[in-house]
Design an enzyme around this catalytic site. Structure first.
Site, PDB file in Angstrom:
ATOM      1  N   LYS A  43       0.824  -1.218   0.000  1.00 31.58           N
ATOM      2  CA  LYS A  43       0.000   0.000   0.000  1.00 31.58           C
ATOM      3  C   LYS A  43       0.855   1.264   0.000  1.00 31.58           C
ATOM      4  O   LYS A  43       0.426   2.295  -0.502  1.00 31.58           O
ATOM      5  CB  LYS A  43      -0.961  -0.002   1.192  1.00 31.58           C
ATOM      6  CG  LYS A  43      -2.114  -0.975   1.006  1.00 31.58           C
ATOM      7  CD  LYS A  43      -3.241  -0.715   2.003  1.00 31.58           C
ATOM      8  CE  LYS A  43      -4.387  -1.689   1.789  1.00 31.58           C
ATOM      9  NZ  LYS A  43      -5.404  -1.569   2.850  1.00 31.58           N
TER      10      LYS A  43
ATOM     11  N   LYS B 229      -4.411 -10.627  -6.903  1.00 30.46           N
ATOM     12  CA  LYS B 229      -5.670 -10.787  -6.191  1.00 30.46           C
ATOM     13  C   LYS B 229      -6.753  -9.899  -6.831  1.00 30.46           C
ATOM     14  O   LYS B 229      -6.468  -8.780  -7.247  1.00 30.46           O
ATOM     15  CB  LYS B 229      -5.439 -10.339  -4.741  1.00 30.46           C
ATOM     16  CG  LYS B 229      -6.586 -10.643  -3.800  1.00 30.46           C
ATOM     17  CD  LYS B 229      -6.320 -10.058  -2.419  1.00 30.46           C
ATOM     18  CE  LYS B 229      -7.613  -9.945  -1.646  1.00 30.46           C
ATOM     19  NZ  LYS B 229      -7.532  -9.101  -0.467  1.00 30.46           N
TER      20      LYS B 229
ATOM     21  N   LYS C 169     -11.087  -4.445  -5.713  1.00 25.67           N
ATOM     22  CA  LYS C 169     -11.987  -3.390  -6.149  1.00 25.67           C
ATOM     23  C   LYS C 169     -11.231  -2.103  -6.469  1.00 25.67           C
ATOM     24  O   LYS C 169     -11.775  -1.206  -7.074  1.00 25.67           O
ATOM     25  CB  LYS C 169     -13.054  -3.125  -5.082  1.00 25.67           C
ATOM     26  CG  LYS C 169     -12.493  -2.889  -3.710  1.00 25.67           C
ATOM     27  CD  LYS C 169     -13.544  -3.119  -2.630  1.00 25.67           C
ATOM     28  CE  LYS C 169     -12.884  -3.385  -1.301  1.00 25.67           C
ATOM     29  NZ  LYS C 169     -13.719  -4.106  -0.372  1.00 25.67           N
TER      30      LYS C 169
END
Ligand code: TRP
Length: 332
Positions: free
Chosen positions: A114, A196, A199
């Site tokens: 992230k 993965k 969204k």
């Protein structure tokens, strides 16, 4: 009820949930609700670790509660609540921060990922994310935590912190176990089966939102990447795309992987992808209908949300009192 073990899990209300969230999390939550005392949270505080549109976050939070119920989580059996409604989560995070080392958080895979994908906003909350998650879990004397495979490290640090606190201040926390679903712990992107399903992917064809309509779902499955040979077999190493589609099919059609493989033996990829799409459309239809109906009844949802927070707080409050006492905070 009392002798059942406690199970805790949560989903972040960031954007629209995907079928990855459903398969890896919510669908299992439903299956586990009779066997355990289940506590399901909506981790809105975790969302703040990346930039959010405040309006959208508020809406997504309510929608996620509606989705939980529409998927079959029973508010009469489970405690369902919004994380920020129980201030003890933030309180326990502070205490646990004081026994957490920066190096432990710095090497978390999700933090590193992230930090790269949100390079303009690497904040303390992002780094502290696992400690807030540990607090979520430890407040409720949780024995088991069903989560996706990507959360393994976070469960590990939760256990480490529980053990560390207990050894420093005396027996306080239950040391929880993670449980990871056998198949479908990780649903992969439809466009790149080594990634993965997410969204936050820029390519909307890479994921199926729980709110996608039937045409969109079929279209996205038709475009799903496969490989150049023409065998429908389960082999995640060498045939990641096909294996991912088989996993999705098996969950939505309610069949084993083995049966799914047999069913598609000798069939072409085009046919197979369409069948997977149709199974997902069929599986999502009753969920969407129920969710839309619930969204029209905000009073009902709010009632569940308020009651959930009360029930959660009753437990969390006891834990935080105990923790404050153990670490030596004065109270008249
Ligand atoms: N981090 C989890 C995820 O992204 C969500 C989460 C927050 C969670 N708190 C939790 C999961 C506590 C299990 C237990 O999937």
């Amino acid at each position: 009820m009392e002798d059942k073990k406690t199970l805790f899990s949560a989903v972040q209300p960031s954007g629209t949930p995907t079928i990855g969230n459903y398969v890896g999390a919510i669908n299992n939550f439903v299956k586990l609700q009779d066997e355990y005392n289940c506590i399901y949270s909506i981790a809105d505080l975790h969302c703040l670790t990346v930039k959010q549109d405040p309006q959208k976050l508020r809406k997504a939070t309510l929608e996620l509660m509606a989705l939980y119920i529409a998927c079959g989580i029973d508010p009469e059996k489970c405690i369902m609540f919004i994380q920020s409604h129980v201030p003890e989560h933030a309180e326990l995070t502070w205490v646990l921060n004081t026994i957490t080392y920066p190096g432990e958080l710095n090497r978390m895979t999700q933090f590193k990922d992230k930090s790269r994908s949100h390079a303009d906003n690497v904040n303390m909350g992002l780094m502290d994310y696992p400690v807030l998650m540990a607090s979520d879990i430890l407040l409720y004397n949780t024995a088991v935590v069903p989560v996706g495979a990507d959360q393994k490290q976070h469960i590990e640090i939760t256990r480490d912190l529980a053990i560390r606190f207990n050894s420093r201040f005396g027996e306080t926390f239950v040391v929880p176990e993670g449980v990871f679903p056998k198949y479908g712990a990780k649903i992969m992107s439809l466009q790149d089966a080594t990634k993965k399903m997410s969204k936050s992917d820029e390519n909307i064809n890479s994921y199926i939102s729980m709110y996608d309509d039937s045409d969109t779902i079929i279209r996205k499955f038709k475009r799903a990447v496969t490989d150049s040979d023409n065998k429908i077999v389960f082999d995640p190493e060498n045939k990641a795309g096909i294996s991912n589609l088989l996993t999705i099919y098996s969950v939505f059609a309610g069949k084993s992987i083995e049966d799914a493989c047999k069913e598609f033996e000798g069939k072409g990829y085009g046919d197979f992808k369409l069948k997977v799409g149709e199974a997902v459309v069929e599986g999502l239809k009753p969920i969407s209908e129920k969710r839309e109906k619930l969204m029209q009844d905000k009073a009902y949802l709010d009632e569940i949300i308020v009651k959930g927070a009360e029930n959660a707080r009753r437990i969390a409050y006891k834990t935080i009192r105990k923790v404050y006492k153990k670490v030596g905070l004065y109270r008249p």
